[in-house]
Design a protein around this motif. Structure first.
Motif, mmCIF file in Angstrom:
data_model
loop_
_atom_site.group_PDB
_atom_site.id
_atom_site.type_symbol
_atom_site.label_atom_id
_atom_site.label_comp_id
_atom_site.label_asym_id
_atom_site.label_seq_id
_atom_site.Cartn_x
_atom_site.Cartn_y
_atom_site.Cartn_z
ATOM 1 N N ARG A 169 0.812 -1.216 -0.055
ATOM 2 C CA ARG A 169 -0.175 -0.021 -0.156
ATOM 3 C C ARG A 169 0.986 1.119 -0.161
ATOM 4 N NH1 ARG A 169 -2.915 1.706 5.737
ATOM 5 N NH2 ARG A 169 -2.640 3.784 5.355
ATOM 6 N N PHE A 170 2.137 1.121 0.678
ATOM 7 C CA PHE A 170 2.998 2.356 0.628
ATOM 8 C C PHE A 170 4.046 2.451 -0.558
ATOM 9 C CE2 PHE A 170 1.450 0.952 4.983
ATOM 10 C CZ PHE A 170 0.524 2.141 5.282
ATOM 11 N N GLN A 171 4.383 3.624 -0.740
ATOM 12 C CA GLN A 171 5.488 4.090 -1.599
ATOM 13 C C GLN A 171 6.763 4.397 -0.700
ATOM 14 O OE1 GLN A 171 4.775 6.897 -4.437
ATOM 15 N NE2 GLN A 171 6.882 7.017 -5.292
ATOM 16 N N ALA A 250 -1.316 9.868 0.486
ATOM 17 C CA ALA A 250 -0.954 10.755 -0.816
ATOM 18 C C ALA A 250 -0.194 11.972 -0.414
ATOM 19 C CB ALA A 250 -2.306 11.138 -1.484
ATOM 20 N N ILE A 251 -0.374 12.366 0.758
ATOM 21 C CA ILE A 251 0.704 13.689 1.202
ATOM 22 C C ILE A 251 1.914 13.085 1.819
ATOM 23 C CG2 ILE A 251 -1.514 14.822 1.559
ATOM 24 C CD1 ILE A 251 -1.167 14.687 4.498
ATOM 25 N N ARG A 252 2.130 11.657 2.269
ATOM 26 C CA ARG A 252 3.252 11.445 2.972
ATOM 27 C C ARG A 252 4.444 11.780 2.010
ATOM 28 N NH1 ARG A 252 2.210 7.959 7.298
ATOM 29 N NH2 ARG A 252 0.089 7.028 7.117
ATOM 30 N N ALA A 274 4.743 4.902 8.901
ATOM 31 C CA ALA A 274 6.022 5.769 8.619
ATOM 32 C C ALA A 274 6.993 5.037 8.488
ATOM 33 C CB ALA A 274 6.328 6.819 9.829
ATOM 34 N N PHE A 275 7.432 3.883 9.141
ATOM 35 C CA PHE A 275 8.257 3.083 8.755
ATOM 36 C C PHE A 275 8.246 2.538 7.388
ATOM 37 C CE2 PHE A 275 9.220 0.788 13.155
ATOM 38 C CZ PHE A 275 9.607 1.972 13.976
ATOM 39 N N ALA A 276 7.227 2.037 6.834
ATOM 40 C CA ALA A 276 6.925 1.507 5.710
ATOM 41 C C ALA A 276 7.097 2.476 4.373
ATOM 42 C CB ALA A 276 5.608 1.082 5.324
ATOM 43 N N THR A 277 7.135 3.825 4.902
ATOM 44 C CA THR A 277 7.292 4.982 3.616
ATOM 45 C C THR A 277 8.765 5.560 3.978
ATOM 46 O OG1 THR A 277 6.208 6.503 5.405
ATOM 47 C CG2 THR A 277 5.007 5.531 3.740
ATOM 48 N N GLY A 278 9.677 5.192 4.499
ATOM 49 C CA GLY A 278 10.744 5.799 4.674
ATOM 50 C C GLY A 278 10.860 7.135 5.407
#
Length: 385
Positions: A169-171, A250-252, A274-278
């Motif tokens: 789900r995360f980029q 979308a805003i991360r 947050a971990f998953a999005t760097g």
């Protein structure tokens, strides 16, 4: 082995919270699975059109929702081999898990209680009802070692199975530097102490006048928090209101640091996301957070309500990008044990153990009745008293 039929009693995504997201992860994970057929029993059913006005009236909303939920429980649990009940604390515990547990027990269906609240120490200390209920379900499951220890303090056994993180789900974004673009996604309630985040941001903006803070959420303290931001003469602070998970995602990428300052917490999904999005995490080390965040390894920890320490940690990430890059890599590795392929086996094993133990008890009881003898020490399932 036959397909297990599991009723999952939890909030639907009409309530944007951690329990709803975790229940949705489980339901999607079990979709088209040969071993488990799961369905949702929502604790927040949508009212009919003629009662929709109650959604904006506090006590009327509760009364209508509870009536609809409890009136349909027996029907919606029918045919289940197992009932998997999500739980929070205090009044929510009485309104949602307790009726589901009572209905399942009346129908002879084993129950797993999946407790998710960081307020457990106070809740269990105050509530004899909660302690009695937790002691009598077939198994208690919690998402962190913190809650295992809390339950143990009250003589209640539990099993830890972590929250699911959907990495797909995360980029993930690799950052060479970390700008003072800060994100917080905690609701505006006292236990999350968002005021401390705002005070920490004041210190960060003193060093970096162009720093920006995005506050995602809503709650009873919203007006007070907006007043605090104005009183501190802060610039570039955006209150987005409540957002759906996909809108938060979308805003991360526009933010380089995740900052939160709860006073009470368990295993917050916000940190795992947050971990998953760097995005490196700076947080207070309360409740279960130190069980998931190791200082300077996969995040940064500050004492509770210490806005100065939070600001110092965030500023260090900006000044030392190599440290931030190391933290981010370790944080992503922390998520790998929490993906569905790993946790699926843990849930499936637990489901089978609980159903098998319940079947053994029923067989034993039937045999005792047929023989005319009652066992003095019948076998009991884990967590029963």
């Amino acid at each position: 082995m036959h397909t297990l039929r599991v009723a999952i009693v939890a909030p639907s995504l009409r309530i944007l919270g951690g329990q709803a997201i975790q229940a949705d992860h489980l339901l999607r994970g079990w979709t088209n699975d040969a071993d488990v057929r799961a369905w949702l029993v929502p604790i927040n059913p949508a009212p009919p059109k003629y009662l929709r006005w109650t959604r904006d009236v506090k006590y009327a909303r509760t009364l209508v929702t509870e009536s609809m939920y409890t009136s349909k429980l027996l029907l919606q649990l029918r045919g289940a081999d197992l009932v998997h009940v999500f739980s929070a604390s205090y009044w929510s515990f009485l309104l949602a898990p307790v009726p589901a547990i009572a209905a399942a027990k009346a129908m002879g269906i084993p129950v797993i209680l999946n407790y998710h609240s960081g307020e457990a120490p106070d809740h269990l200390r105050r509530s004899a009802v909660a302690r009695a209920v937790l002691a009598r379900v077939d198994r208690n499951v919690v998402p962190s070692g913190f809650l295992v220890d809390v339950f143990k303090d009250f003589g209640i056994p539990s099993t830890a199975i972590g929250n699911v993180v959907d990495l797909g789900r995360f980029q993930f974004r690799e950052r060479r530097t970390f700008a003072p673009r800060i994100l917080s996604t905690r609701n505006f309630e006292a236990l999350y102490n968002v005021a401390c985040t705002i005070r920490a941001f004041r210190r960060i903006q003193d060093r970096h006048p162009d720093a920006a803070l995005t506050l995602v959420g809503g709650g009873s303290q919203e007006r007070a928090l907006k007043t605090l931001a104005a009183d501190l003469n802060l610039k570039n602070v955006v209150f987005t209101g409540r957002l759906r998970p996909d809108n938060v995602d979308a805003i991360r990428p526009d933010h380089d640091i995740y900052l939160q300052s709860p006073s009470i917490d368990n295993m917050p999904l916000s940190v795992l996301e947050a971990f998953a999005t760097g995005t490196p995490v700076v947080t207070t080390g309360v409740g279960g957070i130190p069980y998931m965040v190791r200082h300077l390894h996969n995040g940064m920890l500050a004492p509770a309500d210490d806005d100065e320490a939070l600001a110092v940690h965030a500023l260090r990430l900006i000044d030392e990008p190599a440290l931030g890059q190391s933290i981010v890599r370790n944080a992503l590795s922390s998520c790998e044990a929490l993906t569905w392929p790993t946790l699926r086996g843990q849930w499936l094993g637990l489901y089978r153990d609980v159903v098998a133990a319940a079947s053994t008890r029923r067989t034993f009881g039937a045999a005792s009745d047929a023989s005319g003898h009652v066992a003095t020490n019948p076998p009991s399932g884990p967590g029963e008293s």
